[in-house]
Scaffold this motif. Structure first.
Motif, PDB file in Angstrom:
ATOM      1  N   CYS A 149       2.768  11.214  -2.586  1.00  0.00           N
ATOM      2  CA  CYS A 149       1.399  10.836  -2.259  1.00  0.00           C
ATOM      3  C   CYS A 149       0.929  11.774  -1.146  1.00  0.00           C
ATOM      4  O   CYS A 149       1.448  11.737  -0.034  1.00  0.00           O
ATOM      5  CB  CYS A 149       1.335   9.387  -1.806  1.00  0.00           C
ATOM      6  SG  CYS A 149      -0.317   8.866  -1.312  1.00  0.00           S
ATOM      7  N   ASP A 154       4.614   9.237   1.129  1.00  0.00           N
ATOM      8  CA  ASP A 154       5.540   8.459   0.303  1.00  0.00           C
ATOM      9  C   ASP A 154       5.957   9.253  -0.930  1.00  0.00           C
ATOM     10  O   ASP A 154       5.131   9.915  -1.568  1.00  0.00           O
ATOM     11  CB  ASP A 154       4.896   7.142  -0.176  1.00  0.00           C
ATOM     12  CG  ASP A 154       4.844   6.074   0.895  1.00  0.00           C
ATOM     13  OD1 ASP A 154       5.540   6.225   1.923  1.00  0.00           O
ATOM     14  OD2 ASP A 154       4.115   5.091   0.703  1.00  0.00           O
ATOM     15  N   CYS A 189      -5.518   7.530  -4.585  1.00  0.00           N
ATOM     16  CA  CYS A 189      -4.339   8.306  -4.234  1.00  0.00           C
ATOM     17  C   CYS A 189      -4.433   9.708  -4.816  1.00  0.00           C
ATOM     18  O   CYS A 189      -4.827   9.873  -5.975  1.00  0.00           O
ATOM     19  CB  CYS A 189      -3.075   7.652  -4.802  1.00  0.00           C
ATOM     20  SG  CYS A 189      -2.719   6.037  -4.110  1.00  0.00           S
ATOM     21  N   THR A 215       0.823  -1.206   0.000  1.00  0.00           N
ATOM     22  CA  THR A 215       0.000   0.000   0.000  1.00  0.00           C
ATOM     23  C   THR A 215       0.854   1.252   0.000  1.00  0.00           C
ATOM     24  O   THR A 215       1.848   1.340   0.699  1.00  0.00           O
ATOM     25  CB  THR A 215      -0.908   0.001   1.252  1.00  0.00           C
ATOM     26  OG1 THR A 215      -1.669  -1.202   1.264  1.00  0.00           O
ATOM     27  CG2 THR A 215      -1.853   1.188   1.240  1.00  0.00           C
ATOM     28  N   ARG A 259      -2.330  12.003  -0.096  1.00  0.00           N
ATOM     29  CA  ARG A 259      -3.202  11.184   0.746  1.00  0.00           C
ATOM     30  C   ARG A 259      -3.690   9.987  -0.054  1.00  0.00           C
ATOM     31  O   ARG A 259      -3.645   9.959  -1.273  1.00  0.00           O
ATOM     32  CB  ARG A 259      -4.381  11.991   1.277  1.00  0.00           C
ATOM     33  CG  ARG A 259      -5.292  12.510   0.211  1.00  0.00           C
ATOM     34  CD  ARG A 259      -6.404  13.356   0.771  1.00  0.00           C
ATOM     35  NE  ARG A 259      -7.086  14.019  -0.326  1.00  0.00           N
ATOM     36  CZ  ARG A 259      -8.217  14.656  -0.213  1.00  0.00           C
ATOM     37  NH1 ARG A 259      -8.814  14.725   0.954  1.00  0.00           N
ATOM     38  NH2 ARG A 259      -8.773  15.227  -1.238  1.00  0.00           N
ATOM     39  N   ASN A 260      -4.146   8.976   0.690  1.00  0.00           N
ATOM     40  CA  ASN A 260      -4.674   7.764   0.076  1.00  0.00           C
ATOM     41  C   ASN A 260      -5.903   7.361   0.888  1.00  0.00           C
ATOM     42  O   ASN A 260      -5.784   6.837   1.984  1.00  0.00           O
ATOM     43  CB  ASN A 260      -3.620   6.652   0.081  1.00  0.00           C
ATOM     44  CG  ASN A 260      -4.075   5.414  -0.684  1.00  0.00           C
ATOM     45  OD1 ASN A 260      -5.211   5.336  -1.135  1.00  0.00           O
ATOM     46  ND2 ASN A 260      -3.180   4.458  -0.816  1.00  0.00           N
ATOM     47  N   THR A 277       1.250   5.035   1.102  1.00  0.00           N
ATOM     48  CA  THR A 277       0.714   5.830   2.212  1.00  0.00           C
ATOM     49  C   THR A 277       1.049   7.306   2.009  1.00  0.00           C
ATOM     50  O   THR A 277       1.974   7.651   1.270  1.00  0.00           O
ATOM     51  CB  THR A 277       1.288   5.359   3.561  1.00  0.00           C
ATOM     52  OG1 THR A 277       2.707   5.456   3.522  1.00  0.00           O
ATOM     53  CG2 THR A 277       0.892   3.935   3.854  1.00  0.00           C
TER      54      THR A 277
END
Length: 196
Positions: free
Chosen positions: A159, A144, A167, A139, A161-162, A141
């Motif tokens: 990233c 990242d 994403c 995954t 937010r997920n 996160t």
């Protein structure tokens, strides 16, 4: 080492030292990088050293060997160091500190990539940096740094937010929303090495 030029002597000494320290022969690329010269120049020196019966080399990676090696005690990789393959450069490896690796990351899941071109720079990362990456399984996160493929080019993004598998990615001033399953992810950045 009679009959050798100054540069040839330095190359032979580097090969001896590299072999003794790393327990393997350097690649043509590593020799070129060490001396700040082109790989074609290294090939010319290696051919000359082969003709002088100083070195042997086959077409395989890391096949350079000294015809008359000095009998040094062979040492292993320094404690806390690991050889990691460099993506896109056959036979090339980079030595890095294992403290960069989370215990949950297997050694075989780590690889490196040299930053080239403007699509890979940003977020404090510069051209020529060596990124240490983990394979894209698992995954993604928030926070990242990701290496993705965008419009056929390798690109760096973060990233933001997920949520629920979607994403939000930020890179080059753009925000992209994408289902994680469709994300063209090549690797997740876990570290960086920079030559000064």
């Amino acid at each position: 080492m009679k009959g050798l030029t100054g540069k040839q002597k330095k190359i032979v000494e580097f090969i001896e030292d590299f072999n003794r320290t790393m327990g393997m022969a350097p690649t043509i690329y590593e020799i070129a990088e060490h001396f700040g010269i082109k790989t074609s120049t290294v090939f010319a020196h290696i051919r000359a050293l082969q003709k002088k019966n100083i070195l042997h080399r086959s077409s395989k990676a890391r096949s350079i060997s000294l015809a008359h090696p000095k009998h040094h005690r062979r040492t292993t990789m320094p404690a806390g160091a690991q050889s990691v393959p460099v993506c896109g450069t056959e036979g090339a490896n980079v030595i890095c500190d294992t403290k960069l690796f989370n215990r949950s990351i297997g050694e075989k899941d780590i690889f490196a990539m040299r930053v080239k071109g403007s699509d890979m720079t940003g977020m404090g990362i510069m051209e020529g940096d060596m990124l240490l990456l983990k394979s894209p399984a698992g995954t993604v996160t928030a926070g990242d740094l990701l290496i993705t493929e965008q419009n056929g080019k390798t690109a760096l993004c973060s990233c933001v937010r997920n949520e629920n598998g979607t994403c939000e990615l930020k890179g080059h001033g753009k925000h992209i929303f994408m289902d994680q399953r469709d994300l063209p992810l090549k690797g997740i950045v876990i570290g960086l090495q920079r030559s000064l």
